[in-house]
Design a protein around this motif. Sequence first.
Motif, PDB file in Angstrom:
ATOM      1  N   GLU A 252       0.831  -1.206   0.000  1.00 31.11           N
ATOM      2  CA  GLU A 252       0.000   0.000   0.000  1.00 31.11           C
ATOM      3  C   GLU A 252       0.865   1.255   0.000  1.00 31.11           C
ATOM      4  OE1 GLU A 252      -2.661  -0.557   3.295  1.00 31.11           O
ATOM      5  OE2 GLU A 252      -1.262   0.229   4.756  1.00 31.11           O
ATOM      6  N   GLN A 253       2.046   1.158   0.595  1.00 30.30           N
ATOM      7  CA  GLN A 253       2.950   2.310   0.540  1.00 30.30           C
ATOM      8  C   GLN A 253       3.435   2.560  -0.893  1.00 30.30           C
ATOM      9  OE1 GLN A 253       3.560   4.496   2.785  1.00 30.30           O
ATOM     10  NE2 GLN A 253       2.760   3.540   4.630  1.00 30.30           N
TER      11      GLN A 253
ATOM     12  N   LEU B 112       0.995   4.583  -2.651  1.00 30.19           N
ATOM     13  CA  LEU B 112       0.915   5.973  -2.215  1.00 30.19           C
ATOM     14  C   LEU B 112       2.113   6.786  -2.670  1.00 30.19           C
ATOM     15  CD1 LEU B 112      -0.502   5.441   1.346  1.00 30.19           C
ATOM     16  CD2 LEU B 112      -1.676   6.299  -0.648  1.00 30.19           C
TER      17      LEU B 112
ATOM     18  N   PRO C  74       4.084   9.028  -5.279  1.00 33.26           N
ATOM     19  CA  PRO C  74       3.678   9.848  -6.423  1.00 33.26           C
ATOM     20  C   PRO C  74       4.288   9.347  -7.741  1.00 33.26           C
ATOM     21  CG  PRO C  74       5.236  11.040  -5.021  1.00 33.26           C
ATOM     22  CD  PRO C  74       4.926   9.759  -4.337  1.00 33.26           C
TER      23      PRO C  74
ATOM     24  N   ARG D 255      -8.047   5.398   5.051  1.00 33.90           N
ATOM     25  CA  ARG D 255      -7.711   4.793   3.752  1.00 33.90           C
ATOM     26  C   ARG D 255      -8.408   5.530   2.619  1.00 33.90           C
ATOM     27  NH1 ARG D 255      -5.400  -0.286   3.465  1.00 33.90           N
ATOM     28  NH2 ARG D 255      -6.546  -0.767   1.580  1.00 33.90           N
TER      29      ARG D 255
ATOM     30  N   SER E 187      -6.559   8.877   2.113  1.00 31.85           N
ATOM     31  CA  SER E 187      -5.253   8.764   1.465  1.00 31.85           C
ATOM     32  C   SER E 187      -5.369   8.269   0.030  1.00 31.85           C
ATOM     33  CB  SER E 187      -4.361   7.817   2.257  1.00 31.85           C
ATOM     34  OG  SER E 187      -4.927   6.532   2.245  1.00 31.85           O
TER      35      SER E 187
ATOM     36  N   LEU F  35      -0.398  13.042  -3.571  1.00 30.26           N
ATOM     37  CA  LEU F  35       0.462  11.974  -3.055  1.00 30.26           C
ATOM     38  C   LEU F  35       1.859  12.504  -2.720  1.00 30.26           C
ATOM     39  CD1 LEU F  35      -0.501   8.919  -5.287  1.00 30.26           C
ATOM     40  CD2 LEU F  35      -1.099   9.343  -2.910  1.00 30.26           C
TER      41      LEU F  35
ATOM     42  N   LEU G  77       1.787  13.911   0.727  1.00 29.51           N
ATOM     43  CA  LEU G  77       1.202  13.065   1.770  1.00 29.51           C
ATOM     44  C   LEU G  77       2.214  12.096   2.360  1.00 29.51           C
ATOM     45  CD1 LEU G  77      -1.369  11.654   3.129  1.00 29.51           C
ATOM     46  CD2 LEU G  77      -1.326  10.150   1.146  1.00 29.51           C
TER      47      LEU G  77
ATOM     48  N   TYR H  85       1.723   8.716   4.710  1.00 22.88           N
ATOM     49  CA  TYR H  85       0.690   7.866   5.302  1.00 22.88           C
ATOM     50  C   TYR H  85       1.350   6.784   6.152  1.00 22.88           C
ATOM     51  CZ  TYR H  85      -3.072   4.365   5.413  1.00 22.88           C
ATOM     52  OH  TYR H  85      -4.011   3.446   5.806  1.00 22.88           O
ATOM     53  N   PHE H  86       0.889   6.685   7.380  1.00 19.88           N
ATOM     54  CA  PHE H  86       1.360   5.606   8.247  1.00 19.88           C
ATOM     55  C   PHE H  86       0.164   4.715   8.525  1.00 19.88           C
ATOM     56  CE2 PHE H  86       1.820   3.821  12.487  1.00 19.88           C
ATOM     57  CZ  PHE H  86       3.075   3.252  12.422  1.00 19.88           C
ATOM     58  N   GLY H  87       0.204   3.523   7.981  1.00 17.87           N
ATOM     59  CA  GLY H  87      -0.995   2.691   7.957  1.00 17.87           C
ATOM     60  C   GLY H  87      -1.142   1.778   9.159  1.00 17.87           C
ATOM     61  N   HIS H  88      -2.179   0.974   9.071  1.00 15.38           N
ATOM     62  CA  HIS H  88      -2.517  -0.009  10.072  1.00 15.38           C
ATOM     63  C   HIS H  88      -1.345  -0.979  10.254  1.00 15.38           C
ATOM     64  CE1 HIS H  88      -5.632  -1.564  12.514  1.00 15.38           C
ATOM     65  NE2 HIS H  88      -5.547  -2.772  12.012  1.00 15.38           N
TER      66      HIS H  88
ATOM     67  N   ARG I  32      10.207   7.799   9.373  1.00 16.67           N
ATOM     68  CA  ARG I  32       9.930   8.597   8.173  1.00 16.67           C
ATOM     69  C   ARG I  32       9.449   9.994   8.530  1.00 16.67           C
ATOM     70  NH1 ARG I  32       5.534   6.137   5.047  1.00 16.67           N
ATOM     71  NH2 ARG I  32       4.931   5.124   6.969  1.00 16.67           N
TER      72      ARG I  32
END
Lengths: 234, 208
Positions: free
Chosen positions: A93-94, A97, A99, B49, B52, B77, B80, B82-85, B146
């Motif tokens: 999923e990263q 995300l 670009p 989710r 994002s 993007l 952004l 994003y730090f997910g589950h 990050r």
Amino acid sequence: MVEETNIATISMSQQFSAALKRDLLLSFRRKSDLFNPLIFFLMVATLFPLGVSPEPTFLADVAPGVVWVAALLATLLSLDGMFRSDYDDGTLEQMLLSPQPLMIVCLAKTLAHWMTTGLPLTLMSPLLGVMLFLPSDAMLGLVLSLLIGTPTLSFIGAIGAALTVGLKKGGILISLLVLPLYIPVLIFGSGAVQAAVAGLPIGGYLALLGAGLALGFVLAPLATSAAVRVSVSG
Amino acid sequence: MSKPLLAVTDLFCEREERILFDGLAFSLKQGEVMQIEGRNGSGKTTLLRILSGLSAQYEGSIEWRGESVDNVRDEFLADLLYFGHQPGVKGMLTPQENLRWYCALHPALQRSKIDEALGVVGLTGYEDVPCHSLSAGQNRRVSLARLYMNQAPLWILDEPFTAIDKKGVAAMEQLLLDHAQRGGSVILTTHHDLAAQQGVVKVNLDSF
């Protein structure tokens, strides 16, 4: 102002090589990924003399088909791992995300898959050829047909792997999705080897395999990245 | 006031024939920290989710700097983090290799800051240890490192404090406030009570 800092860009080739390096590194760290398809390839080819007949004339007859089917099944076996671990730990999923275009990463992953399965299988194929009494004149045809054909298998397989990565048990479904698409590659691949055995020119078969590869190279990364998006968002 | 960075209007999401939220609307300005609250299963992760862009199973509009987010996906993007589950850390790679890969994916992450960031999150000395032999908290710290490597205008963080020790949580909270002070915005979910209540906007999903 926050927005105006760090306008660094990453070129596509940099991203491609980073993704390729990462996937190759991961395969080399997990040795089983590297050796399982090869051992499977060898085992399948060994079953034929044991199960059908050890007669050299019979084996030489079936060798082109057996080596190709074994290579195809070994590739199939390794497909599920292509996106699975990235999906499970959230790194996939990263990638979505980023670009940067996802297609580049998919192309690099497919190439890394080929370099760790298709290429070793191709290099090992003369050994199987000798085991199955394939005439030595046909060895070049065998290696060339696998060299051009196996990347196509990886490209087609990547689409199937990307489509099924969101499912708990995608393994069987991959086979059902991908095997019918492998049939043309199998026909022209083993056809090339049979022609080489008979002493006929193999250029036509190789050209058709090459056309398949060109098509896969152009279209498969697009389809793969779209499939990854569908799988992750579902 | 400047126009909102992220504006959500009339957001609707349904899952397994159960409506998670309907008519959800909020806007996030520059320098704001927004905490999404709600029961377990109220759709916090789903909302993040959707915001994002990982999930498209929603109705309604999401605008980024005044334009529909679908039209400016690449710019969005690029801005952004994003730090997910799931932490998004590969067990077979070392913390350093993991962060280097992130730098290759995301131009906003500064490669030169990897060592410094690992030091700040307390992973000095673990640079060459594969992440699968680190603890769960340390794995999340690798991914959280990050945050020290970039200045992206929007951070979306899903439960960033899970498995992090008390001292780490305090440091993280300070980082979020510093980021907001520099003009960055943060959307996060957490069951942890943030020490700084000032300047934190709360959105409760249970009321939608």
